[in-house]
Scaffold this motif. Structure first.
Motif, short mmCIF file in Angstrom:
data_model
loop_
_atom_site.label_atom_id
_atom_site.label_comp_id
_atom_site.label_asym_id
_atom_site.label_seq_id
_atom_site.Cartn_x
_atom_site.Cartn_y
_atom_site.Cartn_z
N VAL A 211 0.85 -1.20 0.00
CA VAL A 211 0.00 0.00 0.00
C VAL A 211 0.88 1.25 0.00
N ARG A 212 1.93 1.23 0.82
CA ARG A 212 2.84 2.39 0.86
C ARG A 212 3.45 2.62 -0.52
N PHE A 252 -10.66 4.08 -3.58
CA PHE A 252 -10.83 4.20 -2.12
C PHE A 252 -10.03 3.08 -1.47
N LEU A 253 -9.24 3.44 -0.46
CA LEU A 253 -8.48 2.41 0.25
C LEU A 253 -8.67 2.57 1.75
N TYR A 254 -9.16 1.51 2.41
CA TYR A 254 -9.01 1.41 3.85
C TYR A 254 -8.31 0.07 4.10
N PRO A 255 -6.99 0.04 4.01
CA PRO A 255 -6.25 -1.22 4.11
C PRO A 255 -6.07 -1.66 5.56
N SER A 256 -5.55 -2.86 5.73
CA SER A 256 -5.15 -3.27 7.07
C SER A 256 -3.95 -2.40 7.45
N GLY A 263 -5.74 -4.74 12.15
CA GLY A 263 -5.07 -5.78 11.35
C GLY A 263 -5.91 -6.19 10.15
N ASP A 264 -7.23 -6.00 10.24
CA ASP A 264 -8.10 -6.26 9.08
C ASP A 264 -8.79 -4.97 8.63
N GLY A 265 -8.15 -3.86 8.87
CA GLY A 265 -8.72 -2.58 8.46
C GLY A 265 -9.82 -2.13 9.41
N ARG A 266 -10.73 -1.30 8.91
CA ARG A 266 -11.76 -0.73 9.78
C ARG A 266 -13.16 -1.13 9.34
N LEU A 267 -13.33 -1.39 8.06
CA LEU A 267 -14.68 -1.57 7.51
C LEU A 267 -15.16 -3.01 7.70
N GLU A 281 -18.51 -3.43 -8.60
CA GLU A 281 -18.32 -4.39 -9.71
C GLU A 281 -19.44 -4.25 -10.74
N GLN A 282 -20.66 -4.00 -10.28
CA GLN A 282 -21.77 -3.81 -11.22
C GLN A 282 -21.56 -2.55 -12.08
N ALA A 283 -20.72 -1.64 -11.57
CA ALA A 283 -20.43 -0.41 -12.33
C ALA A 283 -19.10 -0.52 -13.07
N GLY A 284 -18.55 -1.74 -13.16
CA GLY A 284 -17.35 -1.95 -13.98
C GLY A 284 -16.05 -1.74 -13.23
N GLY A 285 -16.12 -1.52 -11.91
CA GLY A 285 -14.90 -1.37 -11.12
C GLY A 285 -14.53 -2.69 -10.45
N LEU A 286 -13.56 -2.62 -9.52
CA LEU A 286 -13.12 -3.81 -8.80
C LEU A 286 -13.09 -3.50 -7.31
N ALA A 287 -13.23 -4.55 -6.49
CA ALA A 287 -13.17 -4.38 -5.02
C ALA A 287 -12.38 -5.56 -4.45
N SER A 288 -11.32 -5.25 -3.72
CA SER A 288 -10.35 -6.27 -3.32
C SER A 288 -9.83 -5.99 -1.91
N THR A 289 -9.25 -7.02 -1.30
CA THR A 289 -8.52 -6.80 -0.04
C THR A 289 -7.07 -6.44 -0.36
N GLY A 290 -6.72 -6.58 -1.61
CA GLY A 290 -5.33 -6.46 -2.07
C GLY A 290 -4.86 -7.83 -2.50
N TYR A 291 -5.42 -8.85 -1.82
CA TYR A 291 -5.07 -10.23 -2.15
C TYR A 291 -6.26 -10.97 -2.76
#
Ligand code: AFP
Length: 345
Positions: A211-212, A252-256, A263-267, A281-291
């Motif tokens: 992330v950094r 948007f990023l709220y990482p761990s 350790g698992d972020g905030r959300l 995803e329905q709008a053509g974007g992506l959503a991930s934990t990073g992994y």
């Protein structure tokens, strides 16, 4: 088509697609009715007798305000009029098992971003609707891909409902004169490339190396590997960030991070990340934990947290690439290069 079509007409047409759709449409209608009352409540600000100050903590330790509790009660009242199998809320520790004949389960964050209420910022309601499994207690242990519908309401300059029933993302804005939500955008699409990123940069020293590294690439802009200049936003309200990303792209990023409890972020996975991931995803974007893809995840506990990175596909893929980089992974684990080590990646 837009402007004339009311949410009621939209849901009527959707209901005709099958018996489960009838139940989903009824839940969305109930949430929309609740949203009108919550908009009224949040719109009063200091004119309201409802305190905007923290009055305690919810079951997961988050600061809880009267408004959080009032919003939760409004949603429960409105959903109480229809048969749902199970209900879950950020403001309650346990799942509420309701109607044995209910065909759907609903999870909500009644008032996301409520720490912004006293500074007059946009806040919102986030909701996720799933089909009821055989064992209702397992309702919210389903993967995000099991969602039948998801959405959020923004209480800001506009009271707008962003909705997907699995066929793209549509936006309805409350016409205050008539009290009716009207379709204003159909088929929202997130641009493939981001020009903005949103992260709480005050936590930089706590982030993992991938992330950094990504944020540093954004900051070096056209002079660095991204070869592109970025703007930055951080509103502190997920619904406001999501609405912006749907409108003009971004990330948007709220990482761990290394802070205790983060350790698992905030959300939360069930009633924040899952619904937002379906919409993105329905709008053509992506959503991930990073992994991992957020929608592939299943919650082991109702209030389980998860790192959330979502928005324009190109940048989400770059972040996932960095999370697979052996050098960065090694640096995150090697004592000498640990987060608080003497050497920064
Ligand atoms: P609240 O509901 O407690 O205001 O939290 C809002 C939120 O969950 C999400 O909407 C924001 O993106 C994020 O927290 C802001 O977190 P930080 O305060 O740590 O920046």
């Amino acid at each position: 088509m837009t402007g004339q079509c009311s949410l009621e007409d939209y849901l009527q047409r959707y209901s005709e697609t099958g018996p489960l759709a009838v139940a989903v449409a009824a839940a969305i209608d109930a949430i929309a009715v609740a949203a009108v009352d919550i908009a009224e409540l949040t719109g009063k600000g200091l004119l309201s007798e409802t305190s905007t100050l923290a009055t305690g903590r919810n079951s997961d330790g988050d600061l809880q305000r009267d408004l959080d509790v009032r919003a939760d009660a409004i949603i429960r009242r409105c959903l109480g009029k229809i048969p749902i199998a199970a209900f879950a809320s950020e403001e309650a520790r346990d799942v509420e098992i309701r109607d044995p004949h209910g065909r759907i389960c609903v999870a909500v964050d009644p008032l996301d971003g409520s720490s912004n209420i006293d500074i007059n910022m946009t806040v919102g309601t986030i909701f996720s609707i799933l089909s009821a499994p055989d064992h209702f207690a397992d309702c919210f242990r389903q993967p995000g891909t099991a969602q039948l519908a998801a959405g959020f309401v923004t209480y800001g300059p506009q009271t707008s409902l962003v909705l997907t029933v699995g066929d793209g993302v549509d936006v309805f804005t409350l016409d205050r004169a008539s009290g009716c939500f009207r379709l204003v955008r159909r088929g929202m699409l997130i641009p493939m490339h981001a020009d903005e990123f949103a992260i709480n940069a005050s936590n930089r020293r706590h982030w993992d190396a991938p992330v950094r590294t990504f944020i540093d690439e954004c900051l070096t802009g056209i002079d660095g590997p991204a070869n592109h200049d970025f703007n930055m936003r951080w509103i502190g309200s997920l619904v406001a960030e999501a609405f912006r990303i749907l409108t003009r792209g971004g990330l948007f990023l709220y990482p761990s991070d290394a802070r205790p409890g983060y350790g698992d972020g905030r959300l939360r996975l069930v009633y924040e990340a899952h619904p937002m991931a379906l919409i993105v995803e329905q709008a053509g974007g992506l959503a991930s934990t990073g992994y991992q893809r957020i929608l592939d995840l299943s919650a082991l506990s109702l209030h389980q947290r998860v790192p959330l990175i979502m928005g324009s596909a190109h940048e989400v893929r770059r972040i996932e690439e960095l999370h697979c980089d052996p050098l960065l992974i090694a640096s995150a684990t090697a004592p000498l290069f640990a987060r608080r080590g003497f050497f920064r990646v």
